[in-house]
Design a protein around this motif. Structure first.
Motif: not given
Length: 120
Positions: A9-21, A27-40
């Motif tokens: 449910a939380d992953l659905k809130q990520f639409i686009g990304s202002d920050i690229i890690y 490679i780079g990864f978005t805020e949604g992928v960072k959230y996934l990596a942190d949370t899971a």
């Protein structure tokens, strides 16, 4: 740790990304992928996808611009699959063990930036 349905449910809130890690393998990864990596607790998933971005793998011009990555988990094992288009499998990596909390996840790698499908 959050429950799988809460993470989904939380992953659905990520639409686009202002920050690229930036990942250390280039490679780079978005805020949604960072959230996934942190949370899971799944930075290993970013590592696995990044490790496949070799010169041989990227010699396929279709893969240079767009890749679809699926992680499918059954029990404590999993399968990581890369496609260049829906149902056009390029790579399959069997994982003997994973503690990934979701039964599946799909990610896109677009011009070397890893993102959730809704961030595309």
């Amino acid at each position: 740790m959050k429950k799988p349905d809460e993470i989904t449910a939380d992953l659905k809130q990520f639409i686009g990304s202002d920050i690229i890690y930036k990942h250390w393998l280039g490679i780079g990864f978005t805020e949604g992928v960072k959230y996934l990596a942190d949370t899971a607790e799944a930075y290993w998933l970013i590592d696995a996808i990044a490790s496949h971005q070799t010169q041989t793998f990227l010699s396929n011009t279709k893969l240079q611009y767009f890749q679809i990555w699926h992680l499918l988990v059954k029990g404590k094992s999993g399968t990581l699959i890369c496609e260049w288009d829906t149902d056009k499998e390029i790579l399959r990596q069997e994982l003997e063990y994973t503690d990934f909390s979701l039964s599946s996840i799909k990610l896109y790698l677009v011009q070397r930036v890893l993102m959730l499908p809704n961030e595309y």
